[in-house]
Design an enzyme around this catalytic site. Structure first.
Site, short mmCIF file in Angstrom:
data_model
loop_
_atom_site.label_atom_id
_atom_site.label_comp_id
_atom_site.label_asym_id
_atom_site.label_seq_id
_atom_site.Cartn_x
_atom_site.Cartn_y
_atom_site.Cartn_z
N PHE B 134 63.12 42.54 -16.91
CA PHE B 134 62.75 41.16 -17.26
C PHE B 134 61.30 41.15 -17.74
O PHE B 134 60.42 41.72 -17.09
CB PHE B 134 62.93 40.23 -16.06
CG PHE B 134 62.80 38.79 -16.43
CD1 PHE B 134 63.81 38.16 -17.16
CD2 PHE B 134 61.67 38.07 -16.11
CE1 PHE B 134 63.69 36.84 -17.54
CE2 PHE B 134 61.54 36.74 -16.49
CZ PHE B 134 62.56 36.12 -17.21
N ASP B 205 62.36 44.77 -7.86
CA ASP B 205 62.44 43.32 -8.06
C ASP B 205 63.87 42.91 -7.71
O ASP B 205 64.84 43.40 -8.31
CB ASP B 205 62.10 42.97 -9.51
CG ASP B 205 62.13 41.46 -9.77
OD1 ASP B 205 62.75 40.72 -8.97
OD2 ASP B 205 61.56 41.03 -10.78
N TYR B 230 64.66 30.86 -6.67
CA TYR B 230 65.42 29.78 -7.31
C TYR B 230 66.72 30.22 -7.95
O TYR B 230 67.37 29.41 -8.61
CB TYR B 230 64.56 29.00 -8.31
CG TYR B 230 63.90 29.80 -9.42
CD1 TYR B 230 64.62 30.23 -10.52
CD2 TYR B 230 62.54 30.09 -9.38
CE1 TYR B 230 64.01 30.93 -11.55
CE2 TYR B 230 61.92 30.79 -10.41
CZ TYR B 230 62.65 31.20 -11.49
OH TYR B 230 62.05 31.89 -12.50
N LYS B 231 67.11 31.47 -7.77
CA LYS B 231 68.38 31.93 -8.33
C LYS B 231 69.45 31.87 -7.22
O LYS B 231 69.88 30.79 -6.84
CB LYS B 231 68.21 33.32 -8.92
CG LYS B 231 67.23 33.35 -10.10
CD LYS B 231 67.03 34.75 -10.64
CE LYS B 231 65.97 34.80 -11.72
NZ LYS B 231 66.37 34.12 -12.97
N ARG B 395 75.87 34.98 -20.99
CA ARG B 395 75.81 35.41 -19.59
C ARG B 395 76.55 34.44 -18.70
O ARG B 395 76.42 33.21 -18.84
CB ARG B 395 74.35 35.45 -19.09
CG ARG B 395 73.48 36.49 -19.71
CD ARG B 395 72.21 36.72 -18.84
NE ARG B 395 71.57 35.47 -18.43
CZ ARG B 395 70.52 35.41 -17.61
NH1 ARG B 395 70.01 36.52 -17.08
NH2 ARG B 395 69.97 34.25 -17.29
#
Lengths: 436, 436
Positions: B134, B205, B230-231, B395
């Protein structure tokens, strides 16, 4: 003793009745039975905030979900709220962004300042600050100095001009405009000019300034600034903070916290960092949407003063409140042993007054504050080394948006009662003193 | 074509009816008419969150004011929520703290890793990562590398073991366990052992792992980790993030974001920084109280699975969902030109499946996703370079706490419809493609 005409409760109530800013207090939900004089630590809850936060949570997040990054403008929050704060501190639109915490923002701008100073003149290797600056600023500066092969030098505030004049080795002067202990306020334009005359960059922490006193960053020609969202801006506990760089610096280098929100094209997902133009590059991670939305409500409560004279009017009331407080201390507490640790000249005072407890240890400041809080008068206590020069302090902050003249009167009466009665000596107040 | 028995909607509904985890969905407020397959980008709203946030705002802040730092336990939030997340990722109590953003936390732990590596062996000057990691991780690593006189080297994931074996110059291997584009998942224990065998430190990560797949940081003997709130942890937009250091590292050096909350005695207000013992020193500024309180509600939704088998049970359902998705792609979309860009071996797959659009440009992936979203099926689109090796992607994330088997079935049907009807070619979907 008979009180002078203007130092009675009735006189204070009359001043409140005549105060054109008094309606601004209606913007807040204040708890019953509390006289809150600690807005310099945590501002109170604006009435609009609960509904706004609820809307962000249930509608924007709950219903809008990922779509709200665009449809609800989440992605613009750092800049939108930043522009609003900019109006309070003399920053033009686009110059100030909301992000992260004050400490993290200080790391960004002080790192940038250090790099700029080094690029201008590698011989400048000293970051100067005030010995009693708020500690997190000093801790961050210690780290930035070490990373850049610089040293952090701490001086008493009055010794700083001489230090600047002493040698051409100062890279950055970093000060909090209003000292968190004493409430002493620096003249931003004068001190910035002193720093520049000495060849140093000027970085201001506005933690106790933004929303409390008029600030004009561009007018003072400052170089960098950071500030806090949860004090006079009423953004809520742990609210996001802000940072500003003068446009002459904003595009130079990139600050080390080079996260994706500071990238020139964050949603292109390229592997290499290209800083965004201007202040946008001082963003790092994903914006704290809920916290920034609450902060926006808080900032709005200050902007609501604009039709009533804005920061100048708020400042005038703030000075009147602190002048009243000082006069009442002299009238009611002359024999208490408490000293006034804040400058008597209002031009050198922020929006708080700190009272020093006697150096002889006859009064336990922590216990006094606990006893005051038990009576509903909320200020706070800050330990010093206990000497007359750096006494333990009772701090009282005045937020002209919601603090009334009668609140000041009542606080002094309660403090006088607590001292006269000796109730602070009760075990329930003394017991916790060791915790501080 | 007749669907196999287990690939009908009725079969999917039957699987939901028999799913022991199905009641966990009741923890969430899901919008009507939305089939949400984007929890890998932003998790949905837990039912408990709105009331909890309201309580924090109106009671803890509004009524408790400054007192709530102690009385409401605000000061303990980073550690309390951190301990809860620790249960999901194999960290012992006190080892993991919640703070700041993922990017900021990565800066902290990668800086620490770089310093430790340099202290161990100054010749190790390379930080290795995956080319398609990312981007914010790569941007931060670029900055940390520059600050430490190191270089950041990017490789395809399959080339990394050979790179590690090539020379004894790698200081840190930094990977996101589940790749945000492909959904490919690394075996944490194996890769960590490879890094250690090469003399490098291993930093993970967990943005797409925490709450999605079982993680055992201590079991894998990892060195550092960060992750996102927040995922899959459902903490809300811009929720605070977390970081972890193995206890053998936590007390070494201090990380550069040395704010007051990481001080050994933050409320003594001393001018010099003394890092707190252990992971506490990875805190920096004042905790984001509202955001952390919302995050705690989100983490609680994952912990609610503990009596039902915990992360292992969630993982089993996640695999079943992605297996179903892949089988349905093969059944319904065999002639669509879409490719499956996620490993077919579930052991190498996180909790998402990415579909590549044809390299010949015959399908505009952005427009297809817009058309899907208009029909209430929310996934997301990530551009690649458009080649078969790095296609533009659709996705789809599966969050076993709330994603049902029928949701997977319905998503595929809608996608097939959107492609067959050609409705994605409508101007309202195409128009925005250039924005991406």
């Amino acid at each position: 003793m008979t009180a002078p005409q203007n130092l009675t409760r009735a006189a204070c109530a009359a001043r409140d009745a005549a105060d054109p800013l008094a309606p601004l207090r209606e913007q807040f939900d204040l708890p019953a039975g509390v006289n809150y004089l600690d807005g310099n630590s945590l501002g109170v809850l604006p009435r609009a905030t609960a509904a706004r936060v609820q809307d962000v949570v249930t509608q924007e997040w709950g219903q809008g979900l990922i779509r709200s990054w665009n449809s609800a403008g989440w992605i613009d929050l750092p800049r939108r709220v930043g522009d609003k704060i900019g109006r309070l501190v003399g920053a033009a639109p686009g110059e100030l962004v909301v992000a992260d915490s004050t400490s993290v923002n200080l790391f960004k701008v002080l790192s940038a300042a250090a790099r700029i100073a080094q690029a201008n003149d590698p011989a400048r290797r000293v970051i100067v600050s005030e010995r009693s600056n708020f500690p997190t600023d000093l801790y961050i500066a210690e780290s930035v100095a070490a990373q850049h092969g610089m040293v952090l030098e701490l001086h008493e505030i009055d010794a700083i001009p001489a230090r600047l004049a002493q040698a051409a080795d100062v890279a950055v002067l970093m000060l909090t405009q209003v000292n968190y202990r004493s409430g002493r306020m620096a003249d931003m334009a004068t001190v910035t000019a002193q720093a520049h005359a000495a060849g140093a960059l000027m970085l201001w922490d506005l933690a106790h300034s933004a929303g409390a006193v008029p600030v004009d960053l561009n007018g003072a020609n400052a170089d960098f600034a950071v500030g806090c969202g949860y004090k006079y801006l009423n953004g809520g506990p742990g609210a996001p903070a802000f940072c500003w760089a003068h446009p002459r610096h904003a595009d130079r280098f990139w600050q080390p916290l080079s996260g994706w929100m500071g990238h020139a094209a964050p949603f292109v997902f390229e592997p290499g960092y290209r800083p965004a133009p201007g202040m946008q590059r001082y963003l790092c991670g994903t914006p704290q949407v809920i916290g920034m939305s609450a902060l926006e409500c808080g900032v709005n409560t200050v902007l609501a003063a604009e039709p009533l004279g804005g920061m100048a009017a708020l400042r005038a009331k703030s000075v009147a409140l602190s002048e009243l407080f000082i006069a009442l201390v002299r009238q009611e507490l002359a024999h208490s042993g408490l000293s006034i640790h804040t400058p008597l000249d209002p031009a050198q005072r922020g929006s708080q007054v700190s009272l020093g407890v006697p150096a002889d240890g006859s009064v336990d400041g922590y216990a006094v504050m606990q006893a005051l809080i038990a009576r509903g008068v909320i200020g706070d206590y800050r330990a010093g080394d206990g000497t007359a020069a750096e006494p333990h302090l009772l701090r009282f902050g005045f937020t002209p948006l919601y603090t009334r003249f009668v609140d000041v009167f009542d606080a002094i009466q309660t403090l006088a009662d607590v001292l006269a009665s000796g109730e602070w000596r009760e075990a329930r107040f003394m017991a916790k003193a060791a915790v501080t």
